[in-house]
Design an enzyme around this catalytic site. Structure first.
Site, PDB file in Angstrom:
ATOM      1  N   HIS A  68      -3.992 -16.448 -11.173  1.00 26.25           N
ATOM      2  CA  HIS A  68      -5.352 -16.486 -11.723  1.00 26.25           C
ATOM      3  C   HIS A  68      -5.678 -15.307 -12.638  1.00 26.25           C
ATOM      4  CE1 HIS A  68      -7.227 -19.320  -8.449  1.00 26.25           C
ATOM      5  NE2 HIS A  68      -6.095 -19.786  -8.969  1.00 26.25           N
ATOM      6  N   CYS A 119       0.314   4.159  -4.144  1.00 29.04           N
ATOM      7  CA  CYS A 119      -0.305   5.358  -3.563  1.00 29.04           C
ATOM      8  C   CYS A 119      -0.827   4.948  -2.199  1.00 29.04           C
ATOM      9  CB  CYS A 119      -1.381   5.956  -4.471  1.00 29.04           C
ATOM     10  SG  CYS A 119      -2.867   4.961  -4.691  1.00 29.04           S
ATOM     11  N   HIS A 142      -8.089 -20.050 -16.487  1.00 28.31           N
ATOM     12  CA  HIS A 142      -7.881 -18.642 -16.143  1.00 28.31           C
ATOM     13  C   HIS A 142      -7.574 -17.802 -17.379  1.00 28.31           C
ATOM     14  CE1 HIS A 142      -8.164 -19.737 -11.993  1.00 28.31           C
ATOM     15  NE2 HIS A 142      -7.191 -20.615 -12.139  1.00 28.31           N
ATOM     16  N   THR A 154      -3.761   4.192  -0.753  1.00 26.51           N
ATOM     17  CA  THR A 154      -4.648   3.024  -0.680  1.00 26.51           C
ATOM     18  C   THR A 154      -4.458   2.060  -1.840  1.00 26.51           C
ATOM     19  OG1 THR A 154      -6.325   4.160  -1.985  1.00 26.51           O
ATOM     20  CG2 THR A 154      -6.475   4.393   0.426  1.00 26.51           C
ATOM     21  N   GLY A 155      -3.786   2.506  -2.871  1.00 25.48           N
ATOM     22  CA  GLY A 155      -3.682   1.718  -4.106  1.00 25.48           C
ATOM     23  C   GLY A 155      -4.855   1.946  -5.043  1.00 25.48           C
ATOM     24  N   MET A 203      -4.502   4.798  -8.078  1.00 26.79           N
ATOM     25  CA  MET A 203      -3.595   4.300  -9.121  1.00 26.79           C
ATOM     26  C   MET A 203      -4.261   3.203  -9.934  1.00 26.79           C
ATOM     27  SD  MET A 203      -0.728   5.899  -9.251  1.00 26.79           S
ATOM     28  CE  MET A 203       0.653   6.676  -8.411  1.00 26.79           C
ATOM     29  N   ASP A 236       2.731   8.396  -6.048  1.00 26.03           N
ATOM     30  CA  ASP A 236       2.471   9.787  -5.655  1.00 26.03           C
ATOM     31  C   ASP A 236       3.229  10.037  -4.345  1.00 26.03           C
ATOM     32  OD1 ASP A 236       0.989   8.536  -3.698  1.00 26.03           O
ATOM     33  OD2 ASP A 236      -0.891   9.560  -4.155  1.00 26.03           O
TER      34      ASP A 236
HETATM   35  C1  RB5 Z   1      -3.208  10.871  -1.167  1.00 29.77           C
HETATM   36  O1  RB5 Z   1      -3.496  11.515   0.023  1.00 29.77           O
HETATM   37  C2  RB5 Z   1      -4.107   9.652  -1.378  1.00 29.77           C
HETATM   38  O2  RB5 Z   1      -5.409  10.066  -1.587  1.00 29.77           O
HETATM   39  C3  RB5 Z   1      -3.600   8.839  -2.546  1.00 29.77           C
HETATM   40  O3  RB5 Z   1      -2.298   8.435  -2.291  1.00 29.77           O
HETATM   41  C4  RB5 Z   1      -4.347   7.558  -2.850  1.00 29.77           C
HETATM   42  O4  RB5 Z   1      -4.580   6.811  -1.704  1.00 29.77           O
HETATM   43  C5  RB5 Z   1      -5.532   7.685  -3.715  1.00 29.77           C
HETATM   44  O5  RB5 Z   1      -6.195   6.722  -4.079  1.00 29.77           O
END
Ligand code: RB5
Length: 151
Positions: free
Chosen positions: A102, A69, A137, A71-72, A75, A12
């Protein structure tokens, strides 16, 4: 490494810049990169990019992929809804290695706002080069798709 393995990558707006840099790294490593967007730093919605990439992995069209994204988390939530997808949010080389050894992770999810460019490159390279260990695993990974009480 299969030098022409096709790797889809998507982000994103929060992961856009890091995605562009990692694309160049993947190309230098010899991978056939498929950019599934986003194409600008303008605000966008992560599910719009996670769904198409996760579908490619779930269908077997591609073996491995990369999502980014802030925080990850967003996604990974989307990608992990697809059968056969194991999307790992990774913020260190150690986690990158373990997610492969693993957990046989097939999507690397990078938290672009929480790691540096240098860390993202190191994580990516470690993740790509680390094999799945199998053995005990494998039994555990197989159980991911089989809820308790099913054969
Ligand atoms: C975008 O501001 C942020 O919320 C997105 O990139 C992501 O971290 C969502 O999980």
């Amino acid at each position: 490494m299969n030098p022409r393995e096709r790797i889809p990558i998507a982000a994103d707006h929060a992961g856009f810049e890091m995605k562009e840099k990692l694309e160049r790294v993947l190309e230098e490593l010899g991978y056939d990169v498929k950019d599934l967007g986003t194409d600008t730093a303008d605000s966008s919605d992560y599910p719009d990019f996670a769904h198409p990439l996760a579908q490619e992995i779930s269908s077997g069209e591609a073996k491995r992929g990369v999502l980014l994204c802030g925080t990850g988390l967003g996604m990974s939530y989307v990608a992990n809804r697809y059968p056969g997808v194991r999307a790992a949010v990774v913020w260190s080389r150690d986690i990158a290695e373990l997610s492969r050894r693993h957990n046989d992770a097939n999507i690397l999810v990078l938290p672009s706002r929480c790691i540096s460019d240098e860390e993202s490159v190191a994580i990516l390279k470690t993740w790509l080069d680390t094999p799945f260990e199998g053995g005990r695993h494998e039994r555990r990974v197989d159980k991911i798709e089989r809820p308790a009480g099913t054969a």
